[in-house]
Scaffold this motif. Structure first.
Motif, PDB file in Angstrom:
ATOM      1  N   UNK A 138      31.181   6.292 -23.466  1.00 39.29           N
ATOM      2  CA  UNK A 138      31.887   6.360 -22.320  1.00 39.29           C
ATOM      3  C   UNK A 138      30.003   5.568 -22.077  1.00 39.29           C
ATOM      4  N   UNK A 139      28.447   5.773 -22.925  1.00 42.40           N
ATOM      5  CA  UNK A 139      27.403   5.341 -21.900  1.00 42.40           C
ATOM      6  C   UNK A 139      27.622   4.168 -22.990  1.00 42.40           C
ATOM      7  N   UNK A 140      28.283   3.730 -24.144  1.00 45.89           N
ATOM      8  CA  UNK A 140      27.684   2.454 -24.529  1.00 45.89           C
ATOM      9  C   UNK A 140      26.917   2.180 -25.536  1.00 45.89           C
ATOM     10  N   UNK A 141      25.710   3.519 -25.073  1.00 47.83           N
ATOM     11  CA  UNK A 141      24.549   3.455 -26.232  1.00 47.83           C
ATOM     12  C   UNK A 141      25.466   3.300 -27.545  1.00 47.83           C
ATOM     13  N   UNK A 142      23.932   2.905 -28.624  1.00 44.62           N
ATOM     14  CA  UNK A 142      24.494   2.865 -29.869  1.00 44.62           C
ATOM     15  C   UNK A 142      23.772   4.819 -30.549  1.00 44.62           C
ATOM     16  N   UNK A 143      23.791   5.142 -31.663  1.00 39.29           N
ATOM     17  CA  UNK A 143      22.802   6.063 -32.164  1.00 39.29           C
ATOM     18  C   UNK A 143      23.570   6.046 -33.513  1.00 39.29           C
ATOM     19  N   UNK A 144      22.370   6.657 -34.610  1.00 34.21           N
ATOM     20  CA  UNK A 144      22.771   7.077 -35.928  1.00 34.21           C
ATOM     21  C   UNK A 144      23.571   7.881 -36.243  1.00 34.21           C
ATOM     22  N   UNK A 145      24.575   7.705 -37.129  1.00 39.59           N
ATOM     23  CA  UNK A 145      25.757   8.683 -37.514  1.00 39.59           C
ATOM     24  C   UNK A 145      25.219   8.576 -38.369  1.00 39.59           C
ATOM     25  N   UNK A 146      24.454   9.604 -38.993  1.00 37.97           N
ATOM     26  CA  UNK A 146      23.847  10.128 -40.614  1.00 37.97           C
ATOM     27  C   UNK A 146      24.328  11.866 -40.561  1.00 37.97           C
ATOM     28  N   UNK A 147      24.210  12.470 -42.113  1.00 36.24           N
ATOM     29  CA  UNK A 147      24.234  13.685 -42.084  1.00 36.24           C
ATOM     30  C   UNK A 147      23.381  13.923 -43.653  1.00 36.24           C
ATOM     31  N   UNK A 148      22.399  14.672 -43.792  1.00 36.58           N
ATOM     32  CA  UNK A 148      22.257  15.105 -44.719  1.00 36.58           C
ATOM     33  C   UNK A 148      22.608  15.148 -45.834  1.00 36.58           C
ATOM     34  N   UNK A 149      23.762  16.683 -46.065  1.00 38.60           N
ATOM     35  CA  UNK A 149      24.358  16.733 -47.613  1.00 38.60           C
ATOM     36  C   UNK A 149      25.996  16.565 -47.291  1.00 38.60           C
ATOM     37  N   UNK A 150      26.210  16.068 -46.263  1.00 39.85           N
ATOM     38  CA  UNK A 150      28.179  15.350 -46.369  1.00 39.85           C
ATOM     39  C   UNK A 150      28.083  14.016 -47.083  1.00 39.85           C
ATOM     40  N   UNK A 151      26.949  13.051 -46.303  1.00 43.40           N
ATOM     41  CA  UNK A 151      27.318  11.580 -46.515  1.00 43.40           C
ATOM     42  C   UNK A 151      26.838  11.675 -48.214  1.00 43.40           C
ATOM     43  N   UNK A 152      28.070  11.482 -49.148  1.00 41.22           N
ATOM     44  CA  UNK A 152      27.884  11.062 -50.032  1.00 41.22           C
ATOM     45  C   UNK A 152      27.088   9.513 -50.348  1.00 41.22           C
ATOM     46  N   UNK A 153      27.667   8.796 -49.567  1.00 39.56           N
ATOM     47  CA  UNK A 153      26.533   7.681 -50.099  1.00 39.56           C
ATOM     48  C   UNK A 153      27.250   6.626 -48.760  1.00 39.56           C
ATOM     49  N   UNK A 154      26.137   5.480 -49.167  1.00 35.44           N
ATOM     50  CA  UNK A 154      26.238   3.987 -47.904  1.00 35.44           C
ATOM     51  C   UNK A 154      27.652   3.227 -48.999  1.00 35.44           C
ATOM     52  N   UNK A 155      28.404   2.846 -48.087  1.00 35.66           N
ATOM     53  CA  UNK A 155      29.570   2.135 -49.074  1.00 35.66           C
ATOM     54  C   UNK A 155      28.593   0.485 -49.315  1.00 35.66           C
ATOM     55  N   UNK A 156      28.999   0.192 -50.601  1.00 39.16           N
ATOM     56  CA  UNK A 156      28.446  -0.975 -50.380  1.00 39.16           C
ATOM     57  C   UNK A 156      27.004  -1.207 -51.636  1.00 39.16           C
ATOM     58  N   UNK A 157      26.111   0.108 -51.507  1.00 42.23           N
ATOM     59  CA  UNK A 157      24.955  -0.223 -52.175  1.00 42.23           C
ATOM     60  C   UNK A 157      25.027   0.779 -53.427  1.00 42.23           C
ATOM     61  N   UNK A 158      23.956   0.454 -54.167  1.00 40.61           N
ATOM     62  CA  UNK A 158      23.970   0.987 -55.184  1.00 40.61           C
ATOM     63  C   UNK A 158      22.957   2.148 -55.494  1.00 40.61           C
ATOM     64  N   UNK A 159      23.367   3.585 -56.152  1.00 42.28           N
ATOM     65  CA  UNK A 159      22.894   4.553 -56.066  1.00 42.28           C
ATOM     66  C   UNK A 159      21.180   4.973 -55.213  1.00 42.28           C
ATOM     67  N   UNK A 160      20.529   4.283 -56.254  1.00 39.73           N
ATOM     68  CA  UNK A 160      19.096   4.824 -55.484  1.00 39.73           C
ATOM     69  C   UNK A 160      19.083   4.202 -53.875  1.00 39.73           C
ATOM     70  N   UNK A 161      19.291   2.494 -54.081  1.00 39.67           N
ATOM     71  CA  UNK A 161      19.742   2.350 -52.360  1.00 39.67           C
ATOM     72  C   UNK A 161      19.836   2.687 -51.141  1.00 39.67           C
ATOM     73  N   UNK A 162      21.423   3.867 -51.426  1.00 38.26           N
ATOM     74  CA  UNK A 162      21.588   4.342 -50.326  1.00 38.26           C
ATOM     75  C   UNK A 162      21.387   5.333 -50.360  1.00 38.26           C
TER      76      UNK A 162
END
Ligand code: SIN
Length: 282
Positions: free
Chosen positions: A201-225
């Motif tokens: 609705x607003x067009x503004x960007x925001x970070x979508x994070x999650x302290x425990x629910x995010x398993x990993x960032x796609x395409x990065x190694x574990x420590x980088x993620x």
């Protein structure tokens, strides 16, 4: 023109609304102002309410259709769309979600779904004298404030959100955590969401994070993620982006999950009871 008074809660987000009685049907102009103010302020605090479950659902529908939570054992009987949030245990069994003394976990409601929630409405019925605040982070301003290089980097990344992973991590700290049933696990396969999302609705960007629910960032190694997630979390939850809501009975807090994240805070359940009801609309 607004038919109620509004005051900012912080310099970047959040507002308190005065002079609205949500137990009565609202005039269309008031409903439209509330929807507009939520888009503008991202978190609205409306105190001194006396809401039945029917009122809670009616007010929720100003923002969308309330969802039934996967942990349906915590639904209010007769009101499948309302989930109980409480640290009260009956016969040794929690009556609601967030039942422990230390349920801190920054998240966005229902990020484990492929289509995520838009708005949550949390209504306080028993408020602890000490602890149990809900803390909100302005992930929109936090995104805007990222250094340009980091912003460009995260713009292109996605992360795996996993309810199963969340429960495994919580159970490691709290062996009494009630596990998901097999049927509930089957309803929540891992999903991938961008790390940065654009508000529809607003067009503004925001970070979508999650302290425990995010398993990993796609395409990065574990420590980088892990390192990048920790860096983004530390940034987005710095005090300058956080509003901490201390609950009183009759408070309704409405927040935009597309532009913020939140967490419960510790509450000693041997001394203080906490009971709230939440709807989350898609
Ligand atoms: C929630 O995450 O929706 C509830 C937060 C809280 O219990 O303070």
């Amino acid at each position: 023109m607004r038919r109620y008074h509004i005051d900012s809660l912080t310099s970047t987000f959040g507002a308190r609304i005065f002079g609205v009685d949500l137990s009565r049907p609202l005039e269309e102009s008031v409903s439209a102002s509330l929807v507009g103010d939520l888009l503008k302020y991202r978190v609205l605090v409306i105190r001194g309410q006396s809401l039945s479950h029917e009122d809670h659902i009616r007010v929720s529908r100003l923002f969308g259709e309330p969802e039934i939570h996967v942990q349906d054992q915590y639904a209010v009987p007769g009101f499948a769309q309302i989930v109980t949030i409480s640290n009260i245990h009956r016969n040794g069994v929690p009556i609601g979600l967030y039942d422990g003394d230390n349920e801190q976990e920054w998240h966005t409601d229902l990020s484990f779904r492929p289509a995520m929630s838009s708005v949550s409405l949390l209504y306080s019925v028993i408020a602890p004298e000490s602890g149990g605040e809900t803390r909100f982070a302005d992930t929109t301003t936090a995104y805007d404030d990222l250094p340009a290089g980091l912003r460009a980097r995260v713009d292109g990344l996605s992360a795996v959100h996993s309810m199963v992973h969340l429960f495994e991590r919580q159970a490691a700290d709290n062996p009494a955590k009630v596990p998901l049933t097999d049927a509930q696990r089957a309803q929540v396969p891992d999903v991938v969401h961008p790390l940065v999302r654009r508000h529809p609705r607003t067009g503004r960007r925001s970070l979508l994070l999650g302290e425990l629910i995010i398993r990993n960032i796609v395409g990065l190694g574990e420590s980088e993620s892990t390192g990048l997630l920790e860096q983004l979390h530390a940034h987005a939850t710095a005090e300058r982006y956080v509003y901490s809501h201390r609950w009183a009975v009759g408070d309704l807090v409405v927040w935009d999950n597309r532009a913020t994240m939140h967490t419960a805070s510790p509450c000693d359940r041997t001394r203080h009871q906490r009971l709230l009801y939440r709807t989350t609309v898609m």
